[in-house]
Write a protein that holds these residues in place. Structure first.
Motif, PDB file in Angstrom:
ATOM      1  N   PHE A 180      16.273   5.259  11.609  1.00  0.00           N
ATOM      2  CA  PHE A 180      15.673   4.851  10.308  1.00  0.00           C
ATOM      3  C   PHE A 180      14.288   4.040  10.560  1.00  0.00           C
ATOM      4  N   TRP A 181      13.361   4.496   9.548  1.00  0.00           N
ATOM      5  CA  TRP A 181      12.082   3.816   9.812  1.00  0.00           C
ATOM      6  C   TRP A 181      11.422   2.934   8.315  1.00  0.00           C
ATOM      7  N   GLU A 182      11.121   2.072   8.363  1.00  0.00           N
ATOM      8  CA  GLU A 182      10.711   1.409   7.098  1.00  0.00           C
ATOM      9  C   GLU A 182       8.998   0.918   7.352  1.00  0.00           C
ATOM     10  N   LYS A 191       7.220   0.352  -0.542  1.00  0.00           N
ATOM     11  CA  LYS A 191       7.777   0.629   0.698  1.00  0.00           C
ATOM     12  C   LYS A 191       8.473   1.692   1.034  1.00  0.00           C
ATOM     13  N   GLU A 193      11.569   3.681   2.976  1.00  0.00           N
ATOM     14  CA  GLU A 193      12.436   4.021   3.848  1.00  0.00           C
ATOM     15  C   GLU A 193      12.949   5.326   4.203  1.00  0.00           C
TER      16      GLU A 193
END
Length: 317
Positions: A180-182, A191, A193
């Motif tokens: 998971f990348w934010e 933003k 995700e």
């Protein structure tokens, strides 16, 4: 006194290499050549090879006479970079240290902040399925204070915040994004995700500051003419008209155009990056202005305003 010394050293440098022969170009940052030095963003000098050397010497300067880039090239126009190439910020700090072969980056590549601190290290390799395509792994990421996030082999967790409000958080495994990348972009106020599997993008979700949300399965995509490259060249062949004066003067070659593909697919800001003559350049622009809408580029699942470059070939039969 300092200014006088700088100018005299520059003049000495130019005269020292005069016997080798050199080409001087005044260029804008987008690659367009201009005729007047004061209209240029930087100056490019290409000098003939020293005796026994295979490549031309490449040197670029900012207007303040500070170095912009140094290296070698096996071709004058367009450039085909070779060996070690250093790029500099206007304050004199090295901002990239790259190695090229036949115009393609290879091996370890280092990028730096304007304060001289390491920014990123990549390792470039050729794509086994497309040898001319470069793929890379991230070996190290650091912030402008010198703090590093990875172990030097592309493993670790990045939690990076920038002064402008941008940030990114996520894991690298063997140089590839994983899990998971934010990420947040303060300019677009979006933003993202995203989910990755050892570098392969799986899916994503965006949220704007106005709480608009959406999902996507395409992370990035370049713009393209509807129907693809073959249809684009059919469009060109059906619409190009060889100017009579260009035929008479036996002018031929490639006109390279740069333009913007807008979010709705329309083309704007068409400029000549490399031309042949005013007649052929104008004809290339005229035809591109006739183009129907393109499929726009995609960035984080959304249509994005994208810069694009195409060559248009004029050849006498």
């Amino acid at each position: 006194m300092k200014i006088i010394l700088l100018l005299s050293l520059t003049a000495l440098s130019f005269s020292t290499f005069a016997q080798r022969g050199q080409n001087v170009y005044f260029l804008k940052n987008d690659g367009r050549e201009v005729k007047i030095r004061d209209s240029a963003d930087f100056i490019r000098i290409i000098r003939e090879p020293d005796e026994g050397k295979p490549f031309y010497e490449l040197v670029e300067y900012y207007h303040n006479n500070e170095l912009k880039r140094t290296g070698e090239t096996s071709n004058i126009s367009p450039l085909k970079l070779e060996g070690r190439v250093l790029s500099y910020a206007k304050n004199g700090q090295v901002v990239s240290d790259l190695t090229y072969s036949k115009g393609l980056i290879q091996g370890e590549a280092k990028m730096f902040y304007n304060n001289g601190k390491l920014k990123e290290i990549r390792k470039y390799e050729s794509d086994p399925t497309e040898p001319l395509k470069r793929i890379f792994k991230i070996l190290q990421i650091a912030d402008s204070l010198g703090n590093t996030f990875l172990d030097g082999n592309g493993n670790g967790f990045v939690n990076q915040s920038l002064a402008n409000g941008d940030y990114r958080k996520g894991e690298y495994v063997n140089g590839k994004k994983n899990g998971f990348w934010e990420e947040y972009n303060s300019k677009s106020k979006i933003k993202n995700e995203d989910l990755y599997d050892h570098g392969e993008f799986i899916s994503g979700k965006f949220t704007t500051d106005d709480e608009e949300t959406g999902t996507y399965t395409i992370k990035e995509k370049l713009p393209q003419f509807k129907g693809g490259v073959k249809r684009f060249y059919v469009f060109l062949s059906n619409n190009l008209k060889y100017p009579s004066d260009s035929k008479k003067n036996k002018e031929q070659g490639q006109v390279v155009l740069k333009f913007i593909v807008e979010k709705d697919g329309t083309l704007s800001d068409i400029k000549v990056l490399r031309g042949i003559s005013s007649s052929l350049d104008d004809e290339a622009i005229r035809v591109l202005q006739l183009s129907p809408k393109w499929e726009p580029g995609i960035q984080n699942g959304r249509a994005a305003r994208t810069s694009f470059t195409v060559p248009i070939t004029f050849r006498l039969q």
